[in-house]
Write an enzyme that holds these catalytic residues in place. Structure first.
Site, short mmCIF file in Angstrom:
data_model
loop_
_atom_site.label_atom_id
_atom_site.label_comp_id
_atom_site.label_asym_id
_atom_site.label_seq_id
_atom_site.Cartn_x
_atom_site.Cartn_y
_atom_site.Cartn_z
CG HIS A 74 -5.59 -3.66 28.72
ND1 HIS A 74 -5.71 -3.12 29.99
CD2 HIS A 74 -4.27 -3.57 28.42
CE1 HIS A 74 -4.53 -2.72 30.42
NE2 HIS A 74 -3.63 -2.98 29.48
CG ASP A 121 -8.70 -3.14 31.63
OD1 ASP A 121 -8.62 -4.32 31.23
OD2 ASP A 121 -7.82 -2.29 31.46
N GLY A 214 3.66 -1.96 29.80
CA GLY A 214 4.24 -3.17 30.37
C GLY A 214 3.89 -3.36 31.82
CB SER A 216 -1.05 -3.20 31.25
OG SER A 216 -1.11 -1.96 30.61
N GLY A 217 -2.05 -4.41 34.08
CA GLY A 217 -2.47 -5.61 34.78
C GLY A 217 -1.90 -5.77 36.17
#
Length: 268
Positions: A74, A121, A214, A216-217
């Protein structure tokens, strides 16, 4: 012969993974604004995109080989140009000692990524060239395939996400204790219910600390029995009610469920 040589080289890198030169201070929190010890999570990267001639942080990620970074699907948009910042602690310092910026060669988004259901994801970024490892840039270990961590296992999320719900993005890398919530608990109706699959892992949900926008990942870092750190999760989604909502732990893509996919994309 070439593929065997590449495989051996990556195994050699993996054997020295997950042991930072600067040991982390394991008492800090993410939401709440506590800083990580500089360069104590040397596999943490900042994924940045170009807008108005300025590079902006959008997501975290994890260096797992000298040319490959794990992040969330995402985080990726076909309309953006990306670079990867490695060896960073303070994003406000462009020329920070020990840091480098790398161009991106290829981005592999999981073929079954479903943005509506937030499933699969995961994405893998191939850097334009291998990065040189150092005290500030190191590899995280990958977990054993299909392995699952027990309830309450202590892990740490790291990132430059918001310091609190709707708050500012952090300049300095943050970390926070995130105990694992097992699937049986996290999938209960008053937790995340059927939205959480067994290819995901939940952590936190105590109403105190959590990943936030922020982050994320970025990695869910969990220490193995040999004391090396493994990237057990990729920050995927959380509650729309806020970053530290009770019974709504952060949900991560469970990396151990995607080892075959990672190897395939790395052409092992």
């Amino acid at each position: 012969m070439l593929s065997i040589t590449v495989f051996a080289a990556l195994l050699a890198c993996a054997s020295s993974c997950g042991v930072p030169t600067f040991l982390p201070n394991l008492s800090a929190r993410v939401v709440g604004g506590e800083n990580a010890r500089p360069h104590s999570w040397p596999w943490q990267i900042s994924l940045q995109y170009l807008k108005d001639n300025t590079w902006r942080h959008t997501c975290g990620g994890t260096l797992i080989a000298s040319s490959y970074v794990l992040t969330a699907a995402h985080c990726i948009s076909d309309t953006h140009t990306y670079r990867v910042a490695l060896g960073k602690n303070n994003l406000a310092v462009d020329d920070e000692e020990g840091s480098v910026y790398m161009d991106v060669d290829t981005i592999f988004v999981h073929e079954k990524w479903n943005s509506f259901l937030v499933q699969n994801d995961i994405a893998l970024i191939k850097l334009a060239k291998p990065v040189k490892l150092s005290d500030t840039i190191q590899l995280a270990c990958l977990p054993e395939e299909h392995s699952v961590m027990p309830h309450d296992y202590p892990c740490y999320v790291t990132g430059w996400g918001r310091l609190w719900t709707n708050g500012p993005i952090a300049d300095e890398l943050q970390q926070g204790l995130q105990p694992v919530v097992d699937h049986a608990t996290c999938s209960q109706a008053d937790w995340w219910g059927t939205m959480v699959l067994d290819t995901m892992v939940c952590a936190g949900g105590d109403g105190v600390t959590s990943a936030c926008n922020g982050d994320s990942g970025g990695p869910l870092n969990c220490q193995a029995e040999n004391n090396s750190w493994e990237v057990r999760g990729i920050v995927s989604f959380g509650s729309g009610l806020g970053c530290n909502t009770h019974k709504k732990p952060a949900v991560y893509t469970r990396v151990s469920a995607y080892i075959d996919w990672i190897k395939e994309k790395m052409q092992l």
